[in-house]
Design a protein around this motif. Sequence first.
Motif, PDB file in Angstrom:
ATOM      1  N   MET A 133       0.918  -1.104  -0.021  1.00 33.26           N
ATOM      2  CA  MET A 133      -0.046  -0.007  -0.086  1.00 33.26           C
ATOM      3  C   MET A 133       1.016   1.489  -0.028  1.00 33.26           C
ATOM      4  SD  MET A 133      -3.135   1.123   2.653  1.00 33.26           S
ATOM      5  CE  MET A 133      -4.174  -0.309   2.163  1.00 33.26           C
ATOM      6  N   ASP A 134       0.359   2.276  -0.844  1.00 34.09           N
ATOM      7  CA  ASP A 134       1.171   3.405  -0.860  1.00 34.09           C
ATOM      8  C   ASP A 134       0.487   4.448   0.051  1.00 34.09           C
ATOM      9  OD1 ASP A 134      -0.670   4.501  -2.285  1.00 34.09           O
ATOM     10  OD2 ASP A 134       0.123   4.451  -3.932  1.00 34.09           O
ATOM     11  N   PHE A 135       1.544   5.480   0.147  1.00 38.70           N
ATOM     12  CA  PHE A 135       0.830   6.714   1.085  1.00 38.70           C
ATOM     13  C   PHE A 135      -0.394   7.283   0.906  1.00 38.70           C
ATOM     14  CE2 PHE A 135       1.174  10.874   2.979  1.00 38.70           C
ATOM     15  CZ  PHE A 135       1.501  10.751   4.095  1.00 38.70           C
ATOM     16  N   LYS A 136      -0.422   7.346  -0.315  1.00 39.48           N
ATOM     17  CA  LYS A 136      -2.052   8.174  -1.095  1.00 39.48           C
ATOM     18  C   LYS A 136      -3.071   7.271  -0.654  1.00 39.48           C
ATOM     19  CE  LYS A 136      -4.257  10.473  -4.659  1.00 39.48           C
ATOM     20  NZ  LYS A 136      -5.445  10.130  -3.991  1.00 39.48           N
ATOM     21  N   ILE A 189       2.265  17.003   3.501  1.00 41.87           N
ATOM     22  CA  ILE A 189       1.331  16.037   3.379  1.00 41.87           C
ATOM     23  C   ILE A 189       0.705  15.728   1.972  1.00 41.87           C
ATOM     24  CG2 ILE A 189      -0.637  14.672   4.314  1.00 41.87           C
ATOM     25  CD1 ILE A 189       1.849  14.465   6.121  1.00 41.87           C
ATOM     26  N   ARG A 190       0.299  16.727   1.780  1.00 46.52           N
ATOM     27  CA  ARG A 190      -0.512  17.103   0.356  1.00 46.52           C
ATOM     28  C   ARG A 190       0.587  16.738  -0.863  1.00 46.52           C
ATOM     29  NH1 ARG A 190      -3.977  21.026   3.244  1.00 46.52           N
ATOM     30  NH2 ARG A 190      -2.379  22.343   2.665  1.00 46.52           N
ATOM     31  N   GLN A 191       1.713  17.260  -0.648  1.00 47.76           N
ATOM     32  CA  GLN A 191       2.854  16.845  -1.724  1.00 47.76           C
ATOM     33  C   GLN A 191       3.186  15.436  -1.649  1.00 47.76           C
ATOM     34  OE1 GLN A 191       5.607  19.845  -0.292  1.00 47.76           O
ATOM     35  NE2 GLN A 191       5.558  21.018  -2.186  1.00 47.76           N
ATOM     36  N   MET A 192       3.184  14.833  -0.275  1.00 46.98           N
ATOM     37  CA  MET A 192       3.456  13.312  -0.207  1.00 46.98           C
ATOM     38  C   MET A 192       2.456  12.378  -1.008  1.00 46.98           C
ATOM     39  SD  MET A 192       4.701  13.135   3.551  1.00 46.98           S
ATOM     40  CE  MET A 192       6.068  13.959   4.052  1.00 46.98           C
ATOM     41  N   ALA A 200       8.681  12.591  -1.033  1.00 49.72           N
ATOM     42  CA  ALA A 200       8.792  11.175  -0.498  1.00 49.72           C
ATOM     43  C   ALA A 200       8.003  11.031   1.002  1.00 49.72           C
ATOM     44  CB  ALA A 200       9.810  10.234  -0.662  1.00 49.72           C
ATOM     45  N   PRO A 201       7.233  10.109   1.522  1.00 51.93           N
ATOM     46  CA  PRO A 201       6.942   9.927   2.690  1.00 51.93           C
ATOM     47  C   PRO A 201       7.974   9.731   3.629  1.00 51.93           C
ATOM     48  CG  PRO A 201       5.497   8.723   1.412  1.00 51.93           C
ATOM     49  CD  PRO A 201       6.405   9.201   0.543  1.00 51.93           C
ATOM     50  N   PRO A 202       7.922   9.962   4.862  1.00 48.17           N
ATOM     51  CA  PRO A 202       9.006   9.917   5.598  1.00 48.17           C
ATOM     52  C   PRO A 202       9.161   8.549   6.158  1.00 48.17           C
ATOM     53  CG  PRO A 202       7.304  10.687   6.835  1.00 48.17           C
ATOM     54  CD  PRO A 202       6.970  10.838   5.541  1.00 48.17           C
ATOM     55  N   VAL A 260       3.178   5.267  11.799  1.00 43.23           N
ATOM     56  CA  VAL A 260       2.251   6.471  12.265  1.00 43.23           C
ATOM     57  C   VAL A 260       0.810   6.514  11.758  1.00 43.23           C
ATOM     58  CG1 VAL A 260       1.969   8.895  12.030  1.00 43.23           C
ATOM     59  CG2 VAL A 260       4.311   7.809  12.289  1.00 43.23           C
ATOM     60  N   LEU A 261       0.631   5.813  10.427  1.00 44.69           N
ATOM     61  CA  LEU A 261      -0.455   5.818   9.745  1.00 44.69           C
ATOM     62  C   LEU A 261      -1.419   4.702  10.468  1.00 44.69           C
ATOM     63  CD1 LEU A 261      -0.147   6.578   6.060  1.00 44.69           C
ATOM     64  CD2 LEU A 261      -0.739   8.124   8.094  1.00 44.69           C
TER      65      LEU A 261
END
Length: 73
Positions: A1-4, A28-31, A42-44, A50-51
């Motif tokens: 699963m990706d960040f978006k 976050i919107r850029q990630m 890129a997400p950290p 965290v999610l």
Amino acid sequence: MDFKTATDALGLPAAQIAEAFGLQPQTIRQMRLSPDAASYRAPPAGWHKVLARLARERGSELKALADQLERSG
């Protein structure tokens, strides 16, 4: 699963997600952009944990709401 995909499923506003990471909502919107977008970030490292924590908290909140609705209806 990706960040978006994960943040879409979580259903929280960027500001709330940003707070959990100690970042600005715009970051976050850029990630969440496509990796080929010019302003993508890129997400950290460790974003999954965290999610996952936010999802568990959100799940608890939704369960409490469901319980309250069942008692009042």
